[in-house]
Design an enzyme around this catalytic site. Structure first.
Site, mmCIF file in Angstrom:
data_model
loop_
_atom_site.group_PDB
_atom_site.id
_atom_site.type_symbol
_atom_site.label_atom_id
_atom_site.label_comp_id
_atom_site.label_asym_id
_atom_site.label_seq_id
_atom_site.Cartn_x
_atom_site.Cartn_y
_atom_site.Cartn_z
ATOM 1 N N CYS A 64 0.854 -0.972 -0.124
ATOM 2 C CA CYS A 64 -0.037 -0.021 0.092
ATOM 3 C C CYS A 64 1.051 1.190 0.070
ATOM 4 O O CYS A 64 2.025 1.191 -0.605
ATOM 5 C CB CYS A 64 -0.995 -0.075 1.272
ATOM 6 S SG CYS A 64 -0.019 -0.094 2.639
ATOM 7 N N TYR A 65 0.538 2.275 0.765
ATOM 8 C CA TYR A 65 1.467 3.450 0.696
ATOM 9 C C TYR A 65 2.325 3.362 1.558
ATOM 10 O O TYR A 65 3.575 3.585 1.119
ATOM 11 C CB TYR A 65 0.402 4.742 1.093
ATOM 12 C CG TYR A 65 -0.759 4.935 0.200
ATOM 13 C CD1 TYR A 65 -0.249 5.844 -1.024
ATOM 14 C CD2 TYR A 65 -1.933 4.709 0.424
ATOM 15 C CE1 TYR A 65 -1.427 6.230 -1.869
ATOM 16 C CE2 TYR A 65 -2.998 4.842 -0.372
ATOM 17 C CZ TYR A 65 -2.735 5.706 -1.515
ATOM 18 O OH TYR A 65 -3.797 5.841 -2.358
#
EC number: 2.8.1.1
Length: 111
Positions: A64-65
């Site tokens: 993800c981020y």
């Protein structure tokens, strides 16, 4: 069912040596701008394609981020029956900091 947290470097090694798939769960705009080389964009809409393409024993790595929300998705995939599920520590930011290969809107950025 559980998942394992791994470094970006270990994730890249698994992609190269174990044919692992890297699932990028960031939003479409960020994914289209830059992503880990070869990443599959996992969304609600692409989940069916993912299920059709990868068996339950296929190594699956989630990014993800920052490495936070990927844990929830990794846990979900493990609950669905995927046996070899991993979450990238540091997410895409960690991947970038490690200097690993990326694809961008401008092409491939090699190591």
């Amino acid at each position: 069912m559980a998942f394992t947290e791994i470094t970006p470097e270990r994730a890249w090694d698994m992609i190269q040596t174990e044919n692992a798939v890297l699932l990028d769960v960031r939003d479409a705009e960020r994914f289209s701008y830059s992503r880990a080389q070869g990443a599959f964009h996992l969304t609600n809409q692409s989940y069916g394609e993912f299920q059709d393409t990868y068996d339950f024993d296929h190594p699956v790595i989630v990014s993800c981020y920052h490495g936070i929300s990927s844990r929830s998705i990794a846990a979900f995939l493990a609950e669905q029956g995927y046996d070899n599920v991993y979450s990238v520590i540091g997410g895409f930011e960690g991947w970038q900091r490690a200097g690993l290969p990326m694809e961008t809107a401008y092409g491939v950025k090699p190591i």
